[in-house]
Design an enzyme around this catalytic site. Structure first.
Site, PDB file in Angstrom:
ATOM      1  N   LYS A  81       5.041   7.001  17.051  1.00 53.52           N
ATOM      2  CA  LYS A  81       5.526   6.758  15.701  1.00 53.52           C
ATOM      3  C   LYS A  81       6.066   5.334  15.616  1.00 53.52           C
ATOM      4  O   LYS A  81       6.634   4.798  16.573  1.00 53.52           O
ATOM      5  CB  LYS A  81       6.636   7.763  15.342  1.00 53.52           C
ATOM      6  CG  LYS A  81       6.977   7.795  13.853  1.00 53.52           C
ATOM      7  CD  LYS A  81       7.972   8.894  13.527  1.00 53.52           C
ATOM      8  CE  LYS A  81       8.182   8.979  12.020  1.00 53.52           C
ATOM      9  NZ  LYS A  81       9.224   9.969  11.666  1.00 53.52           N
ATOM     10  N   ASN A 177       1.657  -1.661  11.854  1.00 60.71           N
ATOM     11  CA  ASN A 177       1.716  -0.874  10.629  1.00 60.71           C
ATOM     12  C   ASN A 177       1.824  -1.806   9.426  1.00 60.71           C
ATOM     13  O   ASN A 177       2.912  -2.166   8.993  1.00 60.71           O
ATOM     14  CB  ASN A 177       2.902   0.089  10.685  1.00 60.71           C
ATOM     15  CG  ASN A 177       2.906   1.078   9.536  1.00 60.71           C
ATOM     16  OD1 ASN A 177       2.295   0.842   8.510  1.00 60.71           O
ATOM     17  ND2 ASN A 177       3.611   2.183   9.713  1.00 60.71           N
ATOM     18  N   PHE A 178       0.651  -2.170   8.902  1.00 64.17           N
ATOM     19  CA  PHE A 178       0.558  -2.989   7.687  1.00 64.17           C
ATOM     20  C   PHE A 178       0.183  -2.109   6.506  1.00 64.17           C
ATOM     21  O   PHE A 178      -0.398  -2.600   5.538  1.00 64.17           O
ATOM     22  CB  PHE A 178      -0.515  -4.064   7.845  1.00 64.17           C
ATOM     23  CG  PHE A 178      -0.194  -5.162   8.827  1.00 64.17           C
ATOM     24  CD1 PHE A 178       1.050  -5.783   8.838  1.00 64.17           C
ATOM     25  CD2 PHE A 178      -1.155  -5.588   9.735  1.00 64.17           C
ATOM     26  CE1 PHE A 178       1.329  -6.812   9.739  1.00 64.17           C
ATOM     27  CE2 PHE A 178      -0.884  -6.615  10.627  1.00 64.17           C
ATOM     28  CZ  PHE A 178       0.353  -7.224  10.630  1.00 64.17           C
ATOM     29  N   SER A 179       0.528  -0.829   6.548  1.00 64.08           N
ATOM     30  CA  SER A 179      -0.130   0.061   5.604  1.00 64.08           C
ATOM     31  C   SER A 179       0.676   1.239   5.096  1.00 64.08           C
ATOM     32  O   SER A 179       0.195   1.974   4.226  1.00 64.08           O
ATOM     33  CB  SER A 179      -1.415   0.595   6.251  1.00 64.08           C
ATOM     34  OG  SER A 179      -1.162   1.051   7.575  1.00 64.08           O
ATOM     35  N   CYS A 180       1.876   1.479   5.601  1.00 67.46           N
ATOM     36  CA  CYS A 180       2.667   2.601   5.099  1.00 67.46           C
ATOM     37  C   CYS A 180       2.895   2.414   3.595  1.00 67.46           C
ATOM     38  O   CYS A 180       3.426   1.378   3.182  1.00 67.46           O
ATOM     39  CB  CYS A 180       4.002   2.686   5.832  1.00 67.46           C
ATOM     40  SG  CYS A 180       5.014   4.096   5.324  1.00 67.46           S
ATOM     41  N   LYS A 218      -3.470  -1.882  11.265  1.00 68.17           N
ATOM     42  CA  LYS A 218      -3.743  -0.651  10.505  1.00 68.17           C
ATOM     43  C   LYS A 218      -3.774  -0.957   9.014  1.00 68.17           C
ATOM     44  O   LYS A 218      -2.802  -1.461   8.445  1.00 68.17           O
ATOM     45  CB  LYS A 218      -2.681   0.404  10.818  1.00 68.17           C
ATOM     46  CG  LYS A 218      -3.015   1.791  10.270  1.00 68.17           C
ATOM     47  CD  LYS A 218      -2.037   2.823  10.806  1.00 68.17           C
ATOM     48  CE  LYS A 218      -2.385   4.237  10.374  1.00 68.17           C
ATOM     49  NZ  LYS A 218      -1.445   5.236  10.930  1.00 68.17           N
ATOM     50  N   THR A 246      -2.359   6.507   4.821  1.00 71.25           N
ATOM     51  CA  THR A 246      -2.330   7.466   3.727  1.00 71.25           C
ATOM     52  C   THR A 246      -2.478   6.799   2.361  1.00 71.25           C
ATOM     53  O   THR A 246      -2.231   5.610   2.193  1.00 71.25           O
ATOM     54  CB  THR A 246      -1.025   8.276   3.766  1.00 71.25           C
ATOM     55  OG1 THR A 246       0.081   7.362   3.805  1.00 71.25           O
ATOM     56  CG2 THR A 246      -0.992   9.170   4.976  1.00 71.25           C
TER      57      THR A 246
END
Length: 415
Positions: A81, A177-180, A218, A246
């Protein structure tokens, strides 16, 4: 060094660290397949994996206990995570999930789950605690692949400190994490970066200046053209991209209470949508990225497919589009860690059906069959023309044959 043209300026980019990565390998991970038995092992960015199945970043990778369980069950890779330097700013709420079900049989409202929304943030565990979990896992599973998902605010020093400290634990790669789609966009985190190519280019530069292990970026699907940020990430030195995270969503409104779901003290916020319902969307995005990568990159960059995977056939579709690995997160939350055994067996069944002995035998095999609508029209017109030519039948009496007499007669009937 490669020359890179961005914004009218030419930059020199150090090309991939693929040959010099620190890596831990074991011949046990690449065991010769038994006679006639499909081999699921893959090598991605220099890392040997027993199979292409990856625990996607999220609840299934929250701590040592669950990540160990994933390795014990046979997952090829675990992505933890997402972590950042200051976990104190991360405060989750409960409930933070909502589900969408298909209509059940005989009018039942309890049909299969096809959609899943979450409003969960990144890891709320202390950074040092997560670092200790990474070290312990690598000590106990030196031949397994552990990837750290990381995210930080718009601060070069913070990003590079994060990379240095996480890399010291022995993890094998980074996923950025470039996308949350929810959380802290005001701090230029998550999708706020993935939707801004200039910002993405700058931060990728900071990351790849410091990292000495593979870096996957991501991608967010919440953008008009997903190939644009993917291209920027790869040109900025990332060794791979992962897609999709998502999809921004509102799961629904409770028609009894008139409040949105998931409902926290009567209120909600838009969140990320996943599970089976997003699979076709994910395939479309991965196809676009794969075509772009095939046309523009040839340095061994990788692609990790994500979205609605619950069966081996779901995974085969991503691989047929050119993905090197396939990530599963929501599927694990619904079916548990043993799901990987089912995925492996079903993927092998697919491979046996087509006489494929390895993943590379069919990876990307379906990609050439995507084209433009204009080309589809042209192809169909030509096919109709050919069928009409065949329907004209025999051109001369000399063409009649005794064996094919009935079919030859039919070929010249008009109705």
């Amino acid at each position: 060094m490669d020359s890179l043209l961005l914004g009218g300026s030419v930059f020199e980019v150090a090309r991939p660290r693929l040959a010099g990565f620190r890596r831990r390998r074991s011949s046990a991970l690449r065991v010769a397949a038994q006679a006639g038995e499909p081999d699921l092992s893959v090598k991605v960015n220099g890392l040997d994996m027993p199979n292409p199945f990856v625990i996607g970043s999220g609840p299934p990778g929250t701590n040592y206990t669950v990540m160990k369980r994933a390795f014990d069950e046979g997952w090829g890779v675990v992505i933890a995570k997402t972590v950042s330097l200051d976990a104190a700013k991360v405060i989750n709420v409960t409930p933070r999930y909502a589900r969408l079900r298909a209509a059940g049989s005989n009018g039942s409202a309890k049909g299969p789950i096809i959609g899943w929304e979450n409003i969960e943030l990144i890891s709320d565990r202390p950074f040092e605690t997560m670092l200790n979990d990474f070290k312990r896992l690598k000590e106990e599973f030196p031949d397994r692949i552990l990837i750290a998902s990381i995210m930080e605010e718009y601060n070069k020093a913070a990003w590079q400190e994060l990379i240095e400290r996480v890399e010291e634990t022995g993890v094998d790669a980074f996923e950025i994490n470039f996308s949350c789609p929810h959380g802290m966009p005001e701090r230029k985190m998550g999708a706020a970066v993935g939707q801004d190519c200039d910002l993405l280019e700058e931060i990728c530069g900071w990351i790849n200046e410091k990292a000495t292990i593979p870096v996957w970026a991501k991608m967010t699907p919440n953008i008009t053209d997903i190939t644009q940020p993917a291209r920027v990430a790869l040109k900025s030195g990332c060794e791979g991209v992962a897609a999709i995270n998502t999809i921004m969503s509102v799961m629904g409104i409770n028609l009894d209470t008139l409040r949105p779901e998931p409902c926290v003290e009567g209120y909600s916020t838009p969140g990320g949508y996943s599970a089976r319902a997003v699979h076709p969307i994910a395939l479309g995005k991965v196809m676009q990225i794969a075509r772009m990568m095939k046309e523009e990159f040839n340095h061994g960059q990788s692609l990790s497919g994500i979205g609605g995977v619950e069966t081996g056939n779901d995974a085969a579709e991503f691989l047929l589009l050119g993905a090197n690995t396939v990530q599963v997160c929501t599927g694990v939350m619904m079916h548990g860690y043993p799901l990987v055994k089912k995925l492996c067996e079903e993927l092998k069944d697919f491979m046996r059906k087509h006489n494929f002995s390895s993943i590379e035998d069919f990876r990307g095999a379906s990609l050439p069959y995507f084209t433009t609508h204009t080309d589809l029209v042209k192809r169909q017109q030509e096919a109709i023309k050919q069928r009409k030519a065949i329907r004209k039948g025999l051109q001369s009496d000399k063409d009649w044959t005794g064996d094919g007499f009935v079919k030859e007669s039919e070929s010249m009937v008009s109705n």
